[in-house]
Design a protein around this motif. Structure first.
Motif, PDB file in Angstrom:
ATOM      1  N   UNK A 192     -48.465   0.769 -21.029  1.00 21.29           N
ATOM      2  CA  UNK A 192     -47.017   1.056 -21.165  1.00 21.29           C
ATOM      3  C   UNK A 192     -46.462   2.468 -20.916  1.00 21.29           C
ATOM      4  N   UNK A 193     -47.232   3.598 -20.916  1.00 20.00           N
ATOM      5  CA  UNK A 193     -46.747   4.809 -20.778  1.00 20.00           C
ATOM      6  C   UNK A 193     -46.083   5.207 -19.533  1.00 20.00           C
ATOM      7  N   UNK A 224     -39.196   0.963 -13.300  1.00 21.13           N
ATOM      8  CA  UNK A 224     -37.958   0.747 -13.168  1.00 21.13           C
ATOM      9  C   UNK A 224     -36.923   0.820 -14.680  1.00 21.13           C
ATOM     10  N   UNK A 225     -36.316   2.148 -14.530  1.00 24.51           N
ATOM     11  CA  UNK A 225     -35.756   2.356 -15.726  1.00 24.51           C
ATOM     12  C   UNK A 225     -34.377   1.531 -16.203  1.00 24.51           C
ATOM     13  N   UNK A 226     -33.966   0.912 -14.885  1.00 25.16           N
ATOM     14  CA  UNK A 226     -32.890   0.094 -14.983  1.00 25.16           C
ATOM     15  C   UNK A 226     -32.899  -1.083 -15.540  1.00 25.16           C
ATOM     16  N   UNK A 257     -36.357   0.624 -21.618  1.00 26.25           N
ATOM     17  CA  UNK A 257     -36.422   2.144 -22.237  1.00 26.25           C
ATOM     18  C   UNK A 257     -36.738   2.032 -23.641  1.00 26.25           C
ATOM     19  N   UNK A 258     -36.510   0.543 -23.959  1.00 24.22           N
ATOM     20  CA  UNK A 258     -36.703   0.127 -25.669  1.00 24.22           C
ATOM     21  C   UNK A 258     -37.913   0.862 -26.250  1.00 24.22           C
ATOM     22  N   UNK A 259     -39.023   0.808 -25.541  1.00 22.69           N
ATOM     23  CA  UNK A 259     -40.436   1.276 -26.205  1.00 22.69           C
ATOM     24  C   UNK A 259     -40.460   2.619 -26.139  1.00 22.69           C
ATOM     25  N   UNK A 260     -39.645   3.659 -25.769  1.00 21.46           N
ATOM     26  CA  UNK A 260     -39.634   4.855 -25.992  1.00 21.46           C
ATOM     27  C   UNK A 260     -38.873   5.309 -27.234  1.00 21.46           C
ATOM     28  N   UNK A 261     -39.517   5.025 -28.256  1.00 20.98           N
ATOM     29  CA  UNK A 261     -39.043   5.404 -29.732  1.00 20.98           C
ATOM     30  C   UNK A 261     -39.704   6.317 -30.251  1.00 20.98           C
ATOM     31  N   UNK A 262     -40.446   7.127 -29.812  1.00 17.27           N
ATOM     32  CA  UNK A 262     -41.205   8.313 -30.372  1.00 17.27           C
ATOM     33  C   UNK A 262     -40.422   9.478 -29.797  1.00 17.27           C
ATOM     34  N   UNK A 304     -47.544  14.813 -21.209  1.00 15.38           N
ATOM     35  CA  UNK A 304     -46.389  14.230 -21.631  1.00 15.38           C
ATOM     36  C   UNK A 304     -46.685  12.821 -22.339  1.00 15.38           C
ATOM     37  N   UNK A 305     -45.808  12.280 -23.027  1.00 15.07           N
ATOM     38  CA  UNK A 305     -46.103  10.923 -23.571  1.00 15.07           C
ATOM     39  C   UNK A 305     -45.635   9.912 -22.820  1.00 15.07           C
ATOM     40  N   UNK A 306     -44.769   9.951 -21.783  1.00 19.67           N
ATOM     41  CA  UNK A 306     -44.022   9.188 -21.013  1.00 19.67           C
ATOM     42  C   UNK A 306     -43.954   9.556 -19.615  1.00 19.67           C
ATOM     43  N   UNK A 307     -44.004   8.747 -18.720  1.00 19.91           N
ATOM     44  CA  UNK A 307     -43.519   8.928 -17.098  1.00 19.91           C
ATOM     45  C   UNK A 307     -42.793   7.910 -16.600  1.00 19.91           C
ATOM     46  N   UNK A 308     -41.392   8.297 -16.188  1.00 18.49           N
ATOM     47  CA  UNK A 308     -40.753   7.368 -15.667  1.00 18.49           C
ATOM     48  C   UNK A 308     -40.289   7.892 -14.117  1.00 18.49           C
ATOM     49  N   UNK A 309     -40.226   6.715 -13.494  1.00 21.88           N
ATOM     50  CA  UNK A 309     -39.875   6.657 -12.187  1.00 21.88           C
ATOM     51  C   UNK A 309     -38.292   6.899 -11.884  1.00 21.88           C
TER      52      UNK A 309
END
Length: 469
Positions: free
Chosen positions: A174-175, A179-181, A186-191, A362-367
């Motif tokens: 899940x990191x 598709x950010x839209x 994005x709900x899981x990016x809570x840290x 990084x903790x997250x990667x977003x397209x």
């Protein structure tokens, strides 16, 4: 409005696939026509009829990238949005950049107020996965993912923007957010872990503002090949549009760029007015270029045009500047060589920039590369191409269509009852993603769709009711 109400009518049916601005504006312009009009079946996979993904955001800091005076949903009433906002008790001027969530409310209200005739509009939540010609009824059969299917006399592919293209080095979820839209993506990016966004365009601007606003210590990195950011709109007062004389034919890319530079220079170096003046002429200029020059444009010029053409509000630009000054947003120019998981909550990204290699944890990667330009990421569009019902647009962008949006089949023949508008026409028109362009296309398409209410269509429509098999 129920399917039963829709089935009770005997007029022809037009199915509109999509639930965002493109679908809403087609419906609104058709239903505003006087006299008999076809019934409409609006099919949206997310159930967001009117708002779509683009305008269903709940972040008040996500602003429209176009002034309110240019965002009317009604072609013959340019101040329709401003008047609507004032009717809601808001003090709005034509120069304001309104929240996108407010614009979503506006589109929903526009759909509600134009769909006033009982049984005229049926809203359906579902995913269209197939489209098959119905020779006996001279229409189409739409197959949905749940196994149901519907008949229609005509179909409008108002699918809007596609999901981002697949990246070659996608790490496991899940990191990773592909598709950010997508709703809730994005709900899981809570840290407070740092985030790397691939892309530095309009999508990145919204993501950076949202993600840094959720956590006071979060740091965001944004990476792209050019490292270019969208330019801000000119602050009030706006400069007037430049006076332009279009270049003579024949036209090459070299001549087009020279003409642009000379015109901006003649305008005192002020480029905002030039870009606004040339915008309505982009489809015609695009068509005048050879295929080789259009390909060179995409490779060498497109990104520079886009950052000047698709600008951001001054307020958004100020937020981005503040984040960069505070060290919370870093813009990187280069590419990614490799990605590896190094811990439960960490990704190690090998970044190549300016001939140097560095590792970024990084903790997250977003397209955040934005919508895909080819039809491959949309299951329905790709299936239509595979079946020969449609073919890719010029240079593989979107779908091929005639100037009025009639989709062309594999042999290049335009269908009489299959249409599209907006982003799928990028290969044909290039500039086709903003509300002013989509609004004009929707108004023209409504003129074609109203023909399906003529008597010679009625007999065929009796066999094409919106009834599940």
């Amino acid at each position: 409005m129920s399917d039963r109400a829709a089935r009770s009518q005997n007029s022809p049916l037009v199915a509109v696939v999509g639930g965002g601005a493109s679908a809403t504006l087609v419906a609104a312009h058709l239903l505003r026509r006087a006299g008999p009009v076809p019934r409409l079946l609006l099919i949206d996979r997310c159930g967001l009829h009117g708002r779509g993904q683009a305008y269903s955001t709940e972040d008040p800091n996500h602003l429209l990238n176009v002034r309110a005076m240019n965002m009317s949903g009604v072609q013959d009433d340019p101040r329709h949005l401003v008047h609507w906002a004032r009717s809601q008790g808001l003090e709005v001027s034509g120069d304001d950049f309104l929240p996108r969530t407010l614009y979503g409310r506006y589109l929903r209200d526009l759909l509600d107020t134009t769909a006033g005739r009982p049984g005229q509009v049926t809203e359906l939540t579902g995913t269209v996965v197939s489209l098959v010609a119905e020779p006996s009824a001279a229409g189409w059969r739409l197959g949905l993912a749940d196994g149901t299917s519907y008949r229609a006399d005509a179909v409008v592919l108002a699918v809007g923007n596609q999901a981002p293209r697949r990246l070659p080095w996608e790490p496991p979820r899940p990191r990773y957010i592909a598709d950010p839209w997508r709703r809730g993506a994005l709900d899981g990016i809570d840290d407070g872990e740092p985030v790397l966004i691939v892309g530095t365009g309009l999508t990145m601007v919204d993501l950076a503002i949202s993600l840094t606003g959720r956590h006071p210590d979060r740091v965001v990195y944004a990476l792209s090949r050019h490292g270019l950011l969208p330019r801000p709109h000119h602050p009030p007062p706006r400069p007037p549009e430049a006076r332009i004389v279009l270049p003579a034919e024949p036209l090459t890319l070299r001549e087009l760029l020279r003409w642009a530079r000379l015109t901006v220079a003649a305008n005192g170096g002020e480029w905002h007015g030039f870009v606004d003046a040339v915008r309505p002429h982009v489809p015609a200029l695009w068509q005048r270029l050879s295929e080789a020059d259009r390909r060179r444009f995409l490779t060498l010029v497109a990104r520079h045009w886009e950052v000047h053409r698709h600008r951001i509000p001054p307020a958004s630009a100020s937020r981005i500047d503040a984040l960069r000054a505070a060290g919370r947003l870093h813009i990187l120019r280069g590419g990614i060589d490799d990605i590896r998981a190094v811990a439960e909550r960490r990704l190690s990204v090998r970044v190549r920039s300016g001939g140097k290699i560095s590792n970024l944890e990084v903790g997250w990667l977003i397209n955040g590369t934005g919508p895909a330009a080819t039809p491959g990421t949309d299951m329905l569009l790709s299936s239509l191409v595979t079946a020969g019902i449609a073919r890719p647009g010029p240079l593989g962008l979107g779908l091929d269509a005639d100037p009025d949006g009639a989709v062309r089949d594999a042999a290049g023949r335009p269908h009489e009852n299959l249409f599209t508008l907006g982003p799928p026409l990028r290969g044909v028109r290039y500039e086709t993603t903003a509300i002013p362009e989509i609004r004009a296309q929707a108004a023209a398409l409504a003129d074609r769709l109203i023909l399906f209410s003529r008597p010679d269509h009625r007999e065929r429509s009796r066999q094409s009711q919106p009834t599940p098999f």
